[in-house]
Design a protein around this motif. Structure first.
Motif, short mmCIF file in Angstrom:
data_model
loop_
_atom_site.label_atom_id
_atom_site.label_comp_id
_atom_site.label_asym_id
_atom_site.label_seq_id
_atom_site.Cartn_x
_atom_site.Cartn_y
_atom_site.Cartn_z
N VAL A 52 0.24 -4.94 -2.97
CA VAL A 52 0.57 -3.86 -2.04
C VAL A 52 -0.60 -2.87 -1.96
N LEU A 53 -1.14 -2.50 -3.11
CA LEU A 53 -2.27 -1.56 -3.12
C LEU A 53 -3.49 -2.15 -2.43
N LEU A 54 -3.77 -3.42 -2.69
CA LEU A 54 -4.92 -4.07 -2.08
C LEU A 54 -4.75 -4.15 -0.56
N TYR A 55 -3.56 -4.50 -0.10
CA TYR A 55 -3.33 -4.60 1.34
C TYR A 55 -3.33 -3.23 2.01
N VAL A 56 -2.93 -2.18 1.28
CA VAL A 56 -3.04 -0.83 1.82
C VAL A 56 -4.50 -0.51 2.11
N SER A 57 -5.38 -0.87 1.17
CA SER A 57 -6.81 -0.61 1.38
C SER A 57 -7.33 -1.39 2.58
N ALA A 58 -6.92 -2.67 2.69
CA ALA A 58 -7.36 -3.48 3.82
C ALA A 58 -6.80 -2.95 5.14
N ALA A 59 -5.55 -2.47 5.10
CA ALA A 59 -4.91 -1.95 6.31
C ALA A 59 -5.59 -0.68 6.81
N VAL A 111 -9.74 -9.31 -0.36
CA VAL A 111 -8.33 -8.97 -0.57
C VAL A 111 -7.43 -10.07 -0.06
N TYR A 112 -7.68 -10.54 1.17
CA TYR A 112 -6.86 -11.61 1.74
C TYR A 112 -6.94 -12.87 0.88
N SER A 113 -8.13 -13.21 0.43
CA SER A 113 -8.33 -14.43 -0.35
C SER A 113 -7.67 -14.34 -1.72
N PHE A 114 -7.88 -13.22 -2.39
CA PHE A 114 -7.30 -13.05 -3.74
C PHE A 114 -5.77 -13.11 -3.69
N CYS A 115 -5.17 -12.37 -2.78
CA CYS A 115 -3.71 -12.34 -2.69
C CYS A 115 -3.15 -13.71 -2.29
N THR A 160 -2.48 -8.13 9.04
CA THR A 160 -2.68 -7.36 7.80
C THR A 160 -1.49 -6.44 7.57
N TYR A 161 -1.07 -5.76 8.63
CA TYR A 161 0.09 -4.88 8.52
C TYR A 161 1.38 -5.69 8.30
N VAL A 162 1.46 -6.86 8.90
CA VAL A 162 2.63 -7.72 8.67
C VAL A 162 2.73 -8.11 7.21
N ASN A 163 1.61 -8.55 6.62
CA ASN A 163 1.64 -8.95 5.22
C ASN A 163 1.85 -7.76 4.30
N LEU A 164 1.31 -6.61 4.65
CA LEU A 164 1.56 -5.41 3.85
C LEU A 164 3.06 -5.13 3.80
N LEU A 165 3.72 -5.21 4.93
CA LEU A 165 5.17 -4.98 4.97
C LEU A 165 5.90 -6.03 4.14
N LEU A 166 5.46 -7.29 4.22
CA LEU A 166 6.09 -8.36 3.45
C LEU A 166 5.96 -8.12 1.95
N TYR A 167 4.79 -7.68 1.52
CA TYR A 167 4.58 -7.42 0.09
C TYR A 167 5.41 -6.21 -0.37
N VAL A 168 5.56 -5.21 0.48
CA VAL A 168 6.39 -4.05 0.12
C VAL A 168 7.85 -4.47 -0.03
N VAL A 169 8.35 -5.26 0.91
CA VAL A 169 9.73 -5.76 0.81
C VAL A 169 9.89 -6.66 -0.42
#
Length: 301
Positions: free
Chosen positions: A233-240, A194-198, A278-287
């Motif tokens: 966002v969906l991918l990072y939710v799974s990772a989070a 997930v991290y690599s793909f995004c 991971t949570y930081v990037n999830l928030l960034l993608y949501v914003v």
């Protein structure tokens, strides 16, 4: 005889607020790495990284000032507005990292054992490193997209967030390679994927914007970016969800830091860093997804 040189020079490149900010960047950057190289000194990966940041940012800033002052940027086959906005955001992130790392590892209040002169040089370098960060942040503030303004994509909130997302991903990768035991479970390997793909797709989006090639694509670039952001966002939710479970649940990992874990070489520490960012990037993608609904792309500014 009339001067033929005047019309070919853009004095606004050094007299406008953005131009003045760039001149300060060049001055503070040169001063910082000169102080470190002359007497302050540096060592190990942290010092090398800091010196790389200051010299790299200085070199690119000189390049930008030169191109804008002489209008040479019009000869380059890139979207200049996207390039300068992306670099300003990247330089801001890199310079604030170096401004924290260098004094943290190299500055001390006492003179022993490095000597008072070396200590003073390191303190001075740290001050100018902080000023350098402020100068780059000022450029981001001055060039960011205003409401209703037609501007380059990388100057918008969504564009700037792409740089931050990629930078945060690099921090995650740094923690992954620092003995994070990410290959222990298949679920953790999914998180790495997930991290690599995004990260790769985000870099591709930035690259297409900076090179100004978005209009040449056979599909609507702006819509594709929004769809990708939603997918990220969906991918990072799974990772989070997955990463903390397989690292800090007592069934798979350790909910507390092992007492015998060496400082700087503890897998638990790396796993915690990855979880946080991971949570930081999830928030960034949501914003990013929220702001991407409100912008329109301009490919060649």
């Amino acid at each position: 005889m009339e001067s033929t040189g005047g019309p070919y020079l853009n004095t606004a490149a050094v007299t406008s607020p953005v131009g003045i900010a760039r001149l300060l960047q060049m001055t503070f950057g040169c001063t910082t790495f000169s102080l470190v190289a002359h007497q302050g000194g540096f060592s190990a990966a942290y010092g090398t990284f800091s010196m790389f940041v200051w010299t790299f940012c200085f070199a690119v800033t000189v390049f930008i000032i030169t191109c804008e002052f002489t209008h040479l940027h019009s000869c380059l086959s890139i979207s200049w507005g996207n390039f300068t906005a992306a670099f300003a955001m990247l330089a801001t992130l890199m310079s604030v990292t170096a401004a924290v790392i260098y004094p943290l590892y190299f500055v001390q209040l006492g003179c022993y054992p490095i000597g008072c002169e070396v200590r003073d040089f390191r303190i001075a370098a740290s001050v100018f490193a902080g000023l350098l960060f402020i100068a780059y942040a000022a450029e981001v503030f001055l060039t960011r997209a205003k409401p209703g303004q037609v501007t380059s994509y990388m100057a918008t909130v969504s564009g700037l967030l792409k740089i931050v997302q990629a930078f945060v991903a690099c921090i995650i990768f740094g923690a992954l390679v620092n003995d994070s035991q990410h290959s222990k479970y298949v679920a953790m390997q999914w998180c790495v994927a997930v991290y690599s793909f995004c990260f790769v797709v985000t870099v591709v989006v930035v690259a297409f914007s900076v090179t100004g090639k978005t209009a040449l694509l056979c599909f609507p670039f702006e819509r594709s970016v929004v769809v990708y952001t939603f997918g990220a966002v969906l991918l990072y939710v799974s990772a989070a969800v997955i990463w903390p479970v397989f690292c800090f649940d007592s069934k798979y990992g350790s909910p507390r830091r092992p007492s015998l874990c060496a400082k700087g070489k503890c897998p638990w520490d790396s796993q915690l860093v990855i979880a946080i960012f991971t949570y930081v990037n999830l928030l960034l993608y949501v914003v990013d997804l929220a702001y991407s609904q409100r912008i329109r792309f301009v490919s060649h500014l």
